[in-house]
Design a protein around this motif. Sequence first.
Motif, PDB file in Angstrom:
ATOM      1  N   ASP A   1       0.257  -9.453   1.226  1.00 13.21           N
ATOM      2  CA  ASP A   1      -0.913 -10.118   1.803  1.00 13.21           C
ATOM      3  C   ASP A   1      -1.799  -9.110   2.531  1.00 13.21           C
ATOM      4  N   VAL A   2      -1.168  -8.137   3.194  1.00 15.14           N
ATOM      5  CA  VAL A   2      -1.928  -7.121   3.920  1.00 15.14           C
ATOM      6  C   VAL A   2      -2.622  -6.179   2.939  1.00 15.14           C
ATOM      7  N   THR A   3      -1.900  -5.721   1.909  1.00 12.31           N
ATOM      8  CA  THR A   3      -2.522  -4.798   0.957  1.00 12.31           C
ATOM      9  C   THR A   3      -3.616  -5.480   0.151  1.00 12.31           C
ATOM     10  N   THR A   4      -3.455  -6.769  -0.108  1.00 15.03           N
ATOM     11  CA  THR A   4      -4.516  -7.517  -0.799  1.00 15.03           C
ATOM     12  C   THR A   4      -5.769  -7.576   0.068  1.00 15.03           C
ATOM     13  N   ARG A   5      -5.583  -7.803   1.356  1.00 17.82           N
ATOM     14  CA  ARG A   5      -6.742  -7.837   2.262  1.00 17.82           C
ATOM     15  C   ARG A   5      -7.419  -6.468   2.303  1.00 17.82           C
ATOM     16  N   ILE A   6      -6.620  -5.405   2.308  1.00 20.34           N
ATOM     17  CA  ILE A   6      -7.216  -4.060   2.287  1.00 20.34           C
ATOM     18  C   ILE A   6      -8.034  -3.866   1.014  1.00 20.34           C
ATOM     19  N   ALA A   7      -7.470  -4.276  -0.119  1.00 23.26           N
ATOM     20  CA  ALA A   7      -8.174  -4.115  -1.396  1.00 23.26           C
ATOM     21  C   ALA A   7      -9.463  -4.930  -1.420  1.00 23.26           C
ATOM     22  N   ASP A   8      -9.448  -6.070  -0.761  1.00 23.54           N
ATOM     23  CA  ASP A   8     -10.641  -6.926  -0.739  1.00 23.54           C
ATOM     24  C   ASP A   8     -11.727  -6.383   0.179  1.00 23.54           C
TER      25      ASP A   8
END
Length: 343
Positions: free
Chosen positions: A218-225
Amino acid sequence: MRMSSRAALAAATLSCATVLAACGSGTTGDSGSDGDLSVVASTNVWGSVAQAVAGDRIEVESLISEPNADPHSYEASPLDAAAISDASLVVYNGGGYDHFVDDILESIGDDVPTVEAFALFESGEYSDLHSGHDHGTSTDAPASETPTEDEAAHDHAGDDHAGHDHNGVNEHVWYDLATADAVAHAIAEQLSELDPDGAEVYRANAADFHESLHSISDVTTRIADTHADAPIAQTETIGHYLVLSAGLDDVTPTDFTNAIENGTDPSPASIAETRQLLLDKRVGVLLYNPQTEDKVSREMRSAAETSGIPVVEVFETLPEGVDYIQWQTRTAESLAAGLDSAS
């Protein structure tokens, strides 16, 4: 890819013969004189994953657990060989990272059950945990395992980011969440065969581990977004798969990271180029491995700190007092915070 001292390892392996004769040679399903199952992991990273699956039924032994240890240069002891020989299951990284395990398994000649993380990584299995990137081998999936649109968004195999797997194969697969997930499930299946009475517990624990991994993704997805393609630098490519899953762009000069990873001195030109990259603030964060720091890497950290660039520490063994999920979550959150502050 750095290797441990083979000369020291050979001496340790030869001296293992006496120790193994005293301890007894393990066979499939055996685990020592008390009859309990024994799980041995090369490092406490994979030991933590194994413990999450084993739960209260088995105590996992990690051969490398010192927070400041460098597994690349670890020298196996006769006691390590005895532990592996007597194990019911051995869990290790593979890919040449903890080569002492392969050497010991070969030297004792026993059919000890194993779970090798790198072999699972190379299988290229897809999950919902950002496994769509290049695993260094063919990643063609069966039709039933075609990645979702979200997963495909993280596939860097065909774009410029793939060029930042500087050696073609990066063995630090504990930063690949899909691999950690695959290891947990493989451990559950192995333990279920060895201990059928605990099969339901092992499989349920692996499922819980999978769900916990989402706190990281969830954290890495937010970073990618929020920071898609943001440039970052690394003193070495320990966090390669974290960088990929977060959709970031490692712009560190290839000559510099290749030299660090291979245990050689970077050229003066690559050092100067990397230093200038940091002094000019052309990256959002610096990923830094304090376990293998030397004069050059400390110089890069100093340059980053001088420029006000956040330094995110990445490790090869678990820091004291945390498990795999807590560790990886904190690392991802530290990366997100660093990038947020640089925006």
